[in-house]
Design a protein around this motif. Structure first.
Motif, short mmCIF file in Angstrom:
data_model
loop_
_atom_site.label_atom_id
_atom_site.label_comp_id
_atom_site.label_asym_id
_atom_site.label_seq_id
_atom_site.Cartn_x
_atom_site.Cartn_y
_atom_site.Cartn_z
N ALA A 27 40.44 6.99 52.88
CA ALA A 27 41.62 6.58 53.40
C ALA A 27 41.44 5.07 54.17
CB ALA A 27 42.04 7.38 54.81
N ARG A 28 40.17 4.56 54.24
CA ARG A 28 39.85 3.33 54.64
C ARG A 28 40.54 2.26 53.70
NH1 ARG A 28 33.61 4.27 55.12
NH2 ARG A 28 33.73 5.78 57.19
N HIS A 29 40.48 2.60 52.22
CA HIS A 29 40.97 1.67 51.13
C HIS A 29 42.24 2.04 50.62
CE1 HIS A 29 36.79 0.42 51.65
NE2 HIS A 29 36.36 1.69 51.52
N ALA A 30 42.74 3.21 50.66
CA ALA A 30 43.80 3.79 50.01
C ALA A 30 45.42 3.47 51.02
CB ALA A 30 43.98 5.13 49.48
N ASP A 31 46.35 3.73 50.31
CA ASP A 31 47.64 3.79 51.11
C ASP A 31 47.82 5.23 51.76
OD1 ASP A 31 50.03 2.84 51.91
OD2 ASP A 31 50.94 4.35 50.43
N TYR A 32 47.20 6.16 50.92
CA TYR A 32 47.52 7.56 51.30
C TYR A 32 46.51 8.57 50.52
CZ TYR A 32 50.63 11.17 53.21
OH TYR A 32 51.29 12.21 54.22
N VAL A 33 46.02 9.45 51.37
CA VAL A 33 45.11 10.43 50.82
C VAL A 33 45.75 12.09 50.87
CG1 VAL A 33 42.90 11.78 50.85
CG2 VAL A 33 43.21 9.03 51.26
N VAL A 34 45.77 12.83 49.72
CA VAL A 34 46.08 14.18 49.76
C VAL A 34 44.80 14.91 49.83
CG1 VAL A 34 47.36 16.00 48.83
CG2 VAL A 34 48.41 13.88 48.93
N ALA A 35 44.41 15.78 50.87
CA ALA A 35 43.13 16.33 50.78
C ALA A 35 43.32 17.96 50.56
CB ALA A 35 42.48 16.33 52.22
N VAL A 36 42.98 18.51 49.44
CA VAL A 36 43.38 19.90 49.15
C VAL A 36 42.20 20.85 49.64
CG1 VAL A 36 43.94 21.47 47.21
CG2 VAL A 36 44.90 19.22 47.23
N GLU A 37 42.45 21.67 50.03
CA GLU A 37 41.27 22.77 50.30
C GLU A 37 41.81 24.14 50.42
OE1 GLU A 37 38.37 24.79 51.58
OE2 GLU A 37 38.17 22.75 51.48
N GLN A 38 41.02 25.17 49.73
CA GLN A 38 41.24 26.36 49.55
C GLN A 38 41.25 27.34 50.62
OE1 GLN A 38 38.85 28.28 46.37
NE2 GLN A 38 39.49 30.27 47.43
N ASP A 39 40.51 27.08 51.60
CA ASP A 39 40.42 28.04 52.70
C ASP A 39 41.45 27.53 54.02
OD1 ASP A 39 39.58 29.30 55.11
OD2 ASP A 39 37.66 29.71 54.15
N PRO A 40 42.43 28.39 54.23
CA PRO A 40 43.42 28.03 55.00
C PRO A 40 42.66 27.78 56.64
CG PRO A 40 44.15 29.95 54.14
CD PRO A 40 42.75 29.62 53.58
N ALA A 41 41.74 28.31 56.70
CA ALA A 41 41.04 28.16 58.22
C ALA A 41 40.58 26.81 58.16
CB ALA A 41 39.90 29.32 58.55
N VAL A 42 39.82 26.38 57.20
CA VAL A 42 39.06 25.18 57.01
C VAL A 42 40.18 24.13 57.06
CG1 VAL A 42 37.74 23.55 55.58
CG2 VAL A 42 37.15 25.98 55.85
N ALA A 43 41.35 24.34 56.26
CA ALA A 43 42.28 23.29 56.40
C ALA A 43 42.95 23.06 57.60
CB ALA A 43 43.59 23.67 55.12
N ASP A 44 43.14 24.17 58.45
CA ASP A 44 43.64 24.03 59.55
C ASP A 44 42.71 23.34 60.56
OD1 ASP A 44 46.05 24.77 60.97
OD2 ASP A 44 44.72 25.94 62.27
N GLU A 45 41.46 23.56 60.60
CA GLU A 45 40.58 22.62 61.27
C GLU A 45 40.70 21.28 61.06
OE1 GLU A 45 38.89 23.30 64.14
OE2 GLU A 45 38.84 25.62 64.08
N LEU A 46 40.95 20.88 59.71
CA LEU A 46 40.94 19.48 59.40
C LEU A 46 42.13 19.04 59.98
CD1 LEU A 46 40.25 17.08 57.71
CD2 LEU A 46 41.22 18.19 55.87
N TYR A 47 43.28 19.70 59.83
CA TYR A 47 44.42 19.18 60.30
C TYR A 47 44.54 18.84 61.78
CZ TYR A 47 49.22 19.33 62.36
OH TYR A 47 50.52 19.15 62.84
N ARG A 48 44.07 19.86 62.68
CA ARG A 48 43.99 19.82 63.77
C ARG A 48 42.95 18.33 64.40
NH1 ARG A 48 45.13 25.07 66.86
NH2 ARG A 48 45.81 26.35 65.19
N ALA A 49 41.90 18.28 63.40
CA ALA A 49 41.10 16.95 63.71
C ALA A 49 41.97 15.78 63.41
CB ALA A 49 39.74 17.16 63.11
N LEU A 50 42.61 15.78 62.40
CA LEU A 50 43.52 14.48 61.78
C LEU A 50 44.44 14.39 62.88
CD1 LEU A 50 43.74 15.39 58.07
CD2 LEU A 50 42.47 13.66 59.19
N ARG A 51 45.34 15.39 63.37
CA ARG A 51 46.29 15.16 64.37
C ARG A 51 45.87 14.69 65.71
NH1 ARG A 51 48.70 20.78 66.49
NH2 ARG A 51 46.59 20.83 67.38
#
Length: 472
Positions: free
Chosen positions: A312-336
């Motif tokens: 994300a330091r170099h791109a316009d946008y990054v889509v981060a795909v993660e299989q585990d819903p719990a891990v994806a949710d932790e990532l979302y909360r951190a990004l938010r």
């Protein structure tokens, strides 16, 4: 779908409201309005509440094209901002779905106070700018009238509230339920799940059982009959606003903090040494630095988002795909919490990615049809698909390559068979099942589809990173 030779491509997911259609032309996202929708839009655009929603970024940027293009069959045409990457609610984490629901309710409350309402309540009316939800269905706004219930209530329950209740109260991941039905979870299904003492859980008595009973009671009534009954009972916009506030209070209380899982602890248990991790970070940094602040990066198997953030330091946008819903949710909360608007976390099993769905299978585009990335990161992924999920190595390479644009870059990590993680996966499989899972085979398969620019063996000696050009 195109109209004559005007270069117009109708958006396949825009057909359920006959008063307006979203279409694409010359790279722009446009919305055609008929006479009624044009009148409603001009009334809406003149209000302070709508201008505030636009200024706050809660509604996607929208402006009317004046004069209306003469070669389109609509009374008025709106131009919308382009959302960086279109996702579907069954690809969101719990926290994402809840925040989307809260934004929808916040917008509806503001609309009701200004004499407007929303005709729809679907989760598909929302998209994302990174970790920030945005309402995109401008054509859903319409003048509100006393005695009329919120037309979008049923959709809101089925695509937003019910999935949240399912996960918050029962601990059941909602994503498979929403993926199975584009219209969401029916009240009858929910009533079967929330019987006995579960009937008393917050939100269930009113929005599941009472909603279902009222729906059955009015099954043979016309919309006009229901409106007349509500009017006679004194139903007003003030009562509608109070109802929305109650739903908003309920949704805020719903939560399901992710529990521990194998993947949530992966960074500690995967066996990476500090030198390995640092080498990977440098490799990703160098591969994405050439983007110069533009382009789309796809991070497959994002885990905690370490490499998505570097990209994300170099791109316009990054889509981060993660299989585990719990891990994806932790990532979302951190990004938010960081206010990150350039990284979008999504929940998806890459061995079973989102297919096309809805009407004729094209109303909701499949993941591969939405994804053409300038850089694809596939770090610590290949062995999980090839060994863990029994996907032939050539098929794994094809999938990764197919998600990139011609001339785009791939950053792929190959975990050697002797690596501790690969050995752990192989130990659970019949001996000799994967004779082709070798570094030389992988390298040959990659070279037939790409031009390998550079390779780097990690300090551990059991993992190799490749940078390649798609179709090069």
């Amino acid at each position: 779908m195109a109209i004559s030779d005007t270069g117009i491509r109708i958006e396949p997911g825009s057909f359920r409201d006959p008063t307006n259609r979203v279409f694409h032309r010359d790279g722009e996202v446009l919305r055609g309005l008929d006479d009624l929708a044009a009148r409603d839009w001009r009334s809406l655009a003149a209000t302070d509440f709508f201008r505030s929603l636009l200024a706050e970024g809660k509604v996607c940027g929208t402006e009317e094209l004046v004069p209306t293009p003469v070669d389109v069959p609509w009374t008025a045409v709106l131009r919308h901002e382009r959302i960086p990457f279109v996702s579907h609610p069954y690809e969101w984490s719990f926290g994402m779905l809840r925040d989307a629901a809260l934004l929808h309710l916040n917008i509806l409350r503001a609309a009701l106070a200004a004499g407007f309402t929303t005709k729809d309540g679907s989760a598909y009316n929302l998209q994302w700018r990174g970790a920030s939800p945005v309402f995109i269905d401008v054509g859903s706004f319409a003048p509100a009238r006393d005695g009329e219930p919120w037309a979008g209530y049923r959709q809101f329950c089925q695509t937003l509230l019910y999935p949240l209740l399912l996960q918050a109260h029962l601990g059941v991941d909602f994503q498979p339920w929403l993926r199975a039905r584009v219209d969401g979870i029916e009240p009858d299904q929910m009533r079967r799940l929330f019987g006995g003492t579960r009937r008393l859980l917050p939100g269930v008595p009113t929005h599941v059982h009472l909603h279902g009973a009222m729906q059955a009671r009015h099954a043979r009534s016309t919309t006009r009959d229901v409106r007349a009954q509500l009017r006679a009972a004194g139903y007003s916009r003030e009562l509608a606003s109070a109802t929305v506030r109650g739903i908003e209070k309920l949704v805020r209380r719903l939560d399901r903090r992710p529990g521990a899982s194998h993947w949530s602890d992966y960074q500690r248990t995967c066996g990476y040494s500090v030198p390995d991790r640092q080498a990977k970070e440098r490799f990703v940094e160098a591969a994405t630095a050439t983007l110069g602040g533009s382009g789309l990066v796809l991070d497959l198997g994002a885990n905690d988002g370490r490499y998505a953030r570097i990209a994300a330091r170099h791109a316009d946008y990054v889509v981060a795909v993660e299989q585990d819903p719990a891990v994806a949710d932790e990532l979302y909360r951190a990004l938010r919490a960081d206010g990150e608007r350039r990284v979008l976390p999504l929940v998806m099993d890459l061995a079973d990615p989102s297919p096309g769905g809805g009407w004729r299978g094209v109303e909701r585009a499949g993941f591969a049809d939405r994804t053409q990335a300038d850089v694809v990161l596939a770090l610590a992924l290949v062995h999980h698909l090839a060994i863990g999920r029994n996907v032939p190595l050539g098929e794994v390479v094809d999938q990764i390559v197919g998600l990139g644009v011609p001339g785009g870059r791939l950053v792929v990590e190959f975990v050697h068979p002797e690596d501790p993680m690969a050995r752990r996966l192989l130990a659970n499989k019949p001996e000799g099942l994967f004779p082709d899972y070798r570094r030389d085979t992988f390298e040959r398969l990659l070279a037939t589809r790409c031009r390998i620019e550079r390779r780097s063996e990690l300090p551990s000696g059991t993992r190799t990173l490749y940078q390649a050009v798609v179709g090069g």
